[in-house]
Design a protein around this motif. Structure first.
Motif, PDB file in Angstrom:
ATOM      1  N   LYS A 181       0.776  -1.328   0.262  1.00 20.31           N
ATOM      2  CA  LYS A 181      -0.104   0.052  -0.017  1.00 20.31           C
ATOM      3  C   LYS A 181       1.042   1.048  -0.088  1.00 20.31           C
ATOM      4  CE  LYS A 181      -4.176  -2.001   2.250  1.00 20.31           C
ATOM      5  NZ  LYS A 181      -5.084  -1.610   3.327  1.00 20.31           N
ATOM      6  N   VAL A 182       0.398   2.351  -0.332  1.00 17.31           N
ATOM      7  CA  VAL A 182       1.181   3.507  -0.624  1.00 17.31           C
ATOM      8  C   VAL A 182       0.557   4.903   0.117  1.00 17.31           C
ATOM      9  CG1 VAL A 182       2.104   5.175  -2.154  1.00 17.31           C
ATOM     10  CG2 VAL A 182       2.303   2.685  -2.882  1.00 17.31           C
ATOM     11  N   ALA A 183       1.117   5.729   0.777  1.00 16.96           N
ATOM     12  CA  ALA A 183       1.113   6.803   1.279  1.00 16.96           C
ATOM     13  C   ALA A 183       1.937   7.775   0.741  1.00 16.96           C
ATOM     14  CB  ALA A 183       0.951   6.635   2.700  1.00 16.96           C
ATOM     15  N   THR A 184       1.624   9.064   0.509  1.00 16.40           N
ATOM     16  CA  THR A 184       2.537  10.023  -0.002  1.00 16.40           C
ATOM     17  C   THR A 184       2.664  11.240   1.287  1.00 16.40           C
ATOM     18  OG1 THR A 184       0.609  11.119  -1.114  1.00 16.40           O
ATOM     19  CG2 THR A 184       1.824   9.597  -2.577  1.00 16.40           C
ATOM     20  N   ASN A 185       1.848  10.824   2.141  1.00 18.13           N
ATOM     21  CA  ASN A 185       1.922  12.078   3.419  1.00 18.13           C
ATOM     22  C   ASN A 185       1.916  11.075   4.658  1.00 18.13           C
ATOM     23  OD1 ASN A 185      -0.691  12.421   4.043  1.00 18.13           O
ATOM     24  ND2 ASN A 185      -0.803  13.185   2.130  1.00 18.13           N
ATOM     25  N   GLY A 186       2.594  11.937   5.636  1.00 17.32           N
ATOM     26  CA  GLY A 186       2.208  11.417   6.992  1.00 17.32           C
ATOM     27  C   GLY A 186       1.044  11.178   7.448  1.00 17.32           C
ATOM     28  N   GLU A 187      -0.023  12.092   7.295  1.00 19.02           N
ATOM     29  CA  GLU A 187      -1.531  11.956   7.845  1.00 19.02           C
ATOM     30  C   GLU A 187      -1.818  10.653   7.261  1.00 19.02           C
ATOM     31  OE1 GLU A 187      -0.237  14.542   6.759  1.00 19.02           O
ATOM     32  OE2 GLU A 187      -0.401  16.291   8.291  1.00 19.02           O
ATOM     33  N   LYS A 188      -1.851  10.266   5.986  1.00 24.26           N
ATOM     34  CA  LYS A 188      -2.391   9.120   5.257  1.00 24.26           C
ATOM     35  C   LYS A 188      -1.550   8.042   5.800  1.00 24.26           C
ATOM     36  CE  LYS A 188      -3.615   6.946   0.837  1.00 24.26           C
ATOM     37  NZ  LYS A 188      -3.471   7.270  -0.890  1.00 24.26           N
ATOM     38  N   ALA A 189      -0.305   8.027   5.958  1.00 25.50           N
ATOM     39  CA  ALA A 189       0.425   6.820   6.359  1.00 25.50           C
ATOM     40  C   ALA A 189      -0.087   6.552   7.980  1.00 25.50           C
ATOM     41  CB  ALA A 189       1.902   7.010   6.555  1.00 25.50           C
ATOM     42  N   LEU A 190      -0.467   7.456   8.691  1.00 21.78           N
ATOM     43  CA  LEU A 190      -1.135   7.151   9.987  1.00 21.78           C
ATOM     44  C   LEU A 190      -2.231   6.280   9.888  1.00 21.78           C
ATOM     45  CD1 LEU A 190       0.018  10.241  11.882  1.00 21.78           C
ATOM     46  CD2 LEU A 190       1.066   8.052  12.297  1.00 21.78           C
ATOM     47  N   ALA A 191      -3.107   6.867   8.866  1.00 19.85           N
ATOM     48  CA  ALA A 191      -4.357   6.360   8.712  1.00 19.85           C
ATOM     49  C   ALA A 191      -4.224   5.097   8.313  1.00 19.85           C
ATOM     50  CB  ALA A 191      -5.294   7.271   7.878  1.00 19.85           C
ATOM     51  N   LYS A 241      -3.527  -4.039   9.392  1.00 19.50           N
ATOM     52  CA  LYS A 241      -2.324  -3.194   9.434  1.00 19.50           C
ATOM     53  C   LYS A 241      -1.290  -4.015   8.636  1.00 19.50           C
ATOM     54  CE  LYS A 241      -3.463  -1.667  14.010  1.00 19.50           C
ATOM     55  NZ  LYS A 241      -4.870  -1.690  13.650  1.00 19.50           N
ATOM     56  N   PRO A 242      -0.108  -2.936   8.301  1.00 14.40           N
ATOM     57  CA  PRO A 242       0.903  -3.629   7.733  1.00 14.40           C
ATOM     58  C   PRO A 242       1.884  -4.119   8.455  1.00 14.40           C
ATOM     59  CG  PRO A 242       1.197  -1.133   8.100  1.00 14.40           C
ATOM     60  CD  PRO A 242      -0.332  -1.516   8.723  1.00 14.40           C
ATOM     61  N   ASP A 243       2.628  -5.200   7.824  1.00 11.21           N
ATOM     62  CA  ASP A 243       3.661  -5.975   8.713  1.00 11.21           C
ATOM     63  C   ASP A 243       4.772  -5.062   8.610  1.00 11.21           C
ATOM     64  OD1 ASP A 243       2.029  -8.515   8.868  1.00 11.21           O
ATOM     65  OD2 ASP A 243       1.702  -8.040   7.068  1.00 11.21           O
ATOM     66  N   LEU A 244       5.234  -4.101   7.913  1.00 16.99           N
ATOM     67  CA  LEU A 244       6.281  -3.371   7.977  1.00 16.99           C
ATOM     68  C   LEU A 244       6.065  -1.929   7.219  1.00 16.99           C
ATOM     69  CD1 LEU A 244      10.134  -4.422   7.581  1.00 16.99           C
ATOM     70  CD2 LEU A 244       9.108  -2.755   5.995  1.00 16.99           C
ATOM     71  N   ILE A 245       6.712  -0.947   7.593  1.00 19.88           N
ATOM     72  CA  ILE A 245       6.522   0.346   6.959  1.00 19.88           C
ATOM     73  C   ILE A 245       8.018   0.730   6.630  1.00 19.88           C
ATOM     74  CG2 ILE A 245       5.838   2.648   7.229  1.00 19.88           C
ATOM     75  CD1 ILE A 245       4.000   1.680   9.515  1.00 19.88           C
ATOM     76  N   LEU A 246       8.066   1.131   5.145  1.00 19.09           N
ATOM     77  CA  LEU A 246       9.212   1.865   4.545  1.00 19.09           C
ATOM     78  C   LEU A 246       8.792   3.324   4.755  1.00 19.09           C
ATOM     79  CD1 LEU A 246       9.778  -0.484   1.641  1.00 19.09           C
ATOM     80  CD2 LEU A 246      11.266  -0.361   3.708  1.00 19.09           C
ATOM     81  N   LEU A 247       9.471   4.085   5.234  1.00 19.78           N
ATOM     82  CA  LEU A 247       8.873   5.548   5.779  1.00 19.78           C
ATOM     83  C   LEU A 247      10.248   6.482   5.114  1.00 19.78           C
ATOM     84  CD1 LEU A 247       7.218   7.431   7.033  1.00 19.78           C
ATOM     85  CD2 LEU A 247       7.965   7.028   9.287  1.00 19.78           C
ATOM     86  N   GLY A 267       9.270  12.352   8.481  1.00 25.87           N
ATOM     87  CA  GLY A 267       9.115  10.689   8.914  1.00 25.87           C
ATOM     88  C   GLY A 267       9.548  10.603  10.311  1.00 25.87           C
ATOM     89  N   TYR A 268      10.168  11.436  10.899  1.00 26.05           N
ATOM     90  CA  TYR A 268      10.606  11.365  12.344  1.00 26.05           C
ATOM     91  C   TYR A 268       9.358  11.572  13.233  1.00 26.05           C
ATOM     92  CZ  TYR A 268      15.435  12.182  10.990  1.00 26.05           C
ATOM     93  OH  TYR A 268      16.788  12.167  10.468  1.00 26.05           O
ATOM     94  N   GLU A 269       8.537  12.417  12.902  1.00 33.51           N
ATOM     95  CA  GLU A 269       7.276  12.682  13.510  1.00 33.51           C
ATOM     96  C   GLU A 269       6.089  11.336  13.153  1.00 33.51           C
ATOM     97  OE1 GLU A 269       4.154  14.571  15.836  1.00 33.51           O
ATOM     98  OE2 GLU A 269       6.449  15.015  15.545  1.00 33.51           O
ATOM     99  N   VAL A 280       9.456  -0.110  11.497  1.00 32.72           N
ATOM    100  CA  VAL A 280       9.643   0.931  10.460  1.00 32.72           C
ATOM    101  C   VAL A 280      11.242   0.982   9.828  1.00 32.72           C
ATOM    102  CG1 VAL A 280       9.506   3.342  10.313  1.00 32.72           C
ATOM    103  CG2 VAL A 280       7.881   2.070  11.840  1.00 32.72           C
ATOM    104  N   ILE A 281      11.313   0.987   8.874  1.00 29.20           N
ATOM    105  CA  ILE A 281      12.605   1.301   8.040  1.00 29.20           C
ATOM    106  C   ILE A 281      12.616   2.366   7.467  1.00 29.20           C
ATOM    107  CG2 ILE A 281      14.031   0.680   6.231  1.00 29.20           C
ATOM    108  CD1 ILE A 281      13.144  -2.364   6.761  1.00 29.20           C
ATOM    109  N   PHE A 282      13.621   3.340   7.916  1.00 28.93           N
ATOM    110  CA  PHE A 282      13.519   4.825   7.159  1.00 28.93           C
ATOM    111  C   PHE A 282      14.108   4.743   5.823  1.00 28.93           C
ATOM    112  CE2 PHE A 282      13.172   7.180  11.568  1.00 28.93           C
ATOM    113  CZ  PHE A 282      11.964   7.620  10.800  1.00 28.93           C
ATOM    114  N   LEU A 283      13.601   5.481   4.980  1.00 26.27           N
ATOM    115  CA  LEU A 283      14.288   5.770   3.563  1.00 26.27           C
ATOM    116  C   LEU A 283      14.948   7.171   3.525  1.00 26.27           C
ATOM    117  CD1 LEU A 283      10.945   4.596   1.490  1.00 26.27           C
ATOM    118  CD2 LEU A 283      13.032   3.173   2.041  1.00 26.27           C
ATOM    119  N   THR A 284      15.968   7.437   3.181  1.00 20.67           N
ATOM    120  CA  THR A 284      16.859   8.638   3.254  1.00 20.67           C
ATOM    121  C   THR A 284      18.054   8.763   2.273  1.00 20.67           C
ATOM    122  OG1 THR A 284      18.021  10.336   4.747  1.00 20.67           O
ATOM    123  CG2 THR A 284      18.054   7.725   5.440  1.00 20.67           C
TER     124      THR A 284
END
Length: 372
Positions: A39-49, A56-62, A71-73, A89-93
């Motif tokens: 699944k894809v979210a393009t902003n933080g608010e949608k990611a939290l939703a 629920k996702p089994d893992l989040i690439l953020l 991403g920190y927030e 949560v795995i950060f993309l940076t």
């Protein structure tokens, strides 16, 4: 002609990709599409939703750097929510500085994937952390099963105890008559079913000591002989007290056990009373000696297992016997039941764990008040 039954395919894990750049989303989705649902979210608010949804996702690439909520927030909010805090949560940076990575780990990330993305690295990191999460879930299930078994063993132990003497649940005793009572407080080393079974053996062995219940040294020696050779990786600490209310005395002997704490009403002081021999179950020829204490009106004696004095606060400082003694001095006006309840509440406050949550070690507390 019979059909060969087909095994149901394993349910694919769900990966939530959070990034505001379409190119990055395309690269990651392409790397994962054959192995995972995404699944894809393009902003933080949608990611939290999406993270808080029923599936629920089994893992989040953020992604770390996003407009609005970064991403920190997002990660901080995920970890603050009990329903999503366990999702890795795995950060993309594109940032490679040590301070940036440290900040990510501080808010709860488990790993980093650096831009530009390598599809092989993305797949490997996702696979590793999915496997780690499954391993943790399996360990948690095994721990729950073990705790259930321990609870069953505890119930079996309690069912062995007689119920004719009120006020001393969880302790083993020999009731001679209305004015003579022997009480054993014991602690088996280790945890799990072996320790629970040894405790049950100890209860059975105590019944064989009834003919010399008035002699604590003989009781401990008899228990030691009964236990020696029955196990190799455990031992038992114990204290046995014999109350003679006719003569107003208490006889006491210990086997590697913490000292009795005595409050003398006549002097207004608290002291340690110690008469210890070797622990039970390891040395067949061990011998024990007893002390005889005169009981005076208003005296209080406290016996306990080491889970009391070794209870640690969040700073890993142990409660200690001195704090127990100070508590006895400042709460001498409480009757025995009230004292015990108040003390256990104080111990829970010290350790940061409620009685319902349980302590790190088993706790037994015996309060003996003599009214005269």
């Amino acid at each position: 002609m019979s059909a060969t039954p087909q095994q149901a395919p394993a349910t694919q894990k769900l990966i939530l990709i959070v990034d505001d750049t379409p190119l990055n989303i395309g690269v990651i989705s392409g790397a994962l599409k054959d192995f995972y649902k995404t699944k894809v979210a393009t902003n933080g608010e949608k990611a939290l939703a999406l993270a808080g949804a029923e599936e629920k996702p089994d893992l989040i690439l953020l992604d770390v750097m996003m407009p609005g909520m970064d991403g920190y927030e997002v990660c901080s909010r995920l970890k603050a929510d009990p329903s999503t805090r366990e999702i890795p949560v795995i950060f993309l940076t594109g940032q490679t500085g040590a301070e940036d990575e440290t900040r990510g780990f501080d808010v709860g990330a488990v790993d980093y994937v650096h831009k530009p993305f390598s599809p092989a690295v993305v797949k490997a990191r996702v696979r590793s952390h999915i496997m780690l999460r499954e391993a943790r879930a399996q360990l948690a299930a095994q721990l729950l099963a073990l705790n259930n078994e321990l609870e069953m063993a505890r119930e079996i132990q309690l069912s062995i105890l007689p119920h004719s003497v009120p006020g001393v649940p969880g302790l083993d005793f020999i009731q001679v008559d209305d004015t003579h009572l022997g009480i054993l407080i014991a602690d088996v080393s280790g945890h799990g079913l072996p320790s629970a079974l040894i405790a049950s053996m100890l209860q059975v062995a105590l019944t064989g000591q009834a003919h010399h219940a008035a002699e604590p040294a003989e009781v401990l020696a008899g228990l030691n002989r009964a236990l020696c050779g029955k196990f190799t990786h455990n031992f038992v600490t114990a204290a046995y007290v014999y109350l003679d209310l006719e003569k107003q005395l208490m006889r006491y002997a210990g086997a590697g056990h913490p000292p009795v704490l005595q409050w003398r009403n006549s002097t207004g002081t608290t002291s340690k009373v110690l008469q210890n021999g070797l622990v039970l179950g390891m040395f067949n020829e061990a011998t024990y000696e007893a002390l005889e204490l005169i009981l005076e009106p208003g005296d209080r004696h406290v016996l306990y297992t080491d889970g009391v004095v070794e209870a640690a606060n969040p700073a890993q400082e142990e409660f200690g016997a001195d704090r127990v003694m100070r508590f006895m001095e400042s709460n001498k006006q409480l009757v025995a039941d009230e004292f015990a309840d108040s003390f256990l509440a104080e111990l829970s406050h010290w350790s940061g764990q409620t009685i319902e949550q349980g302590q790190q070690d088993d706790i037994t507390l015996l309060v003996v008040d003599f009214k005269g």
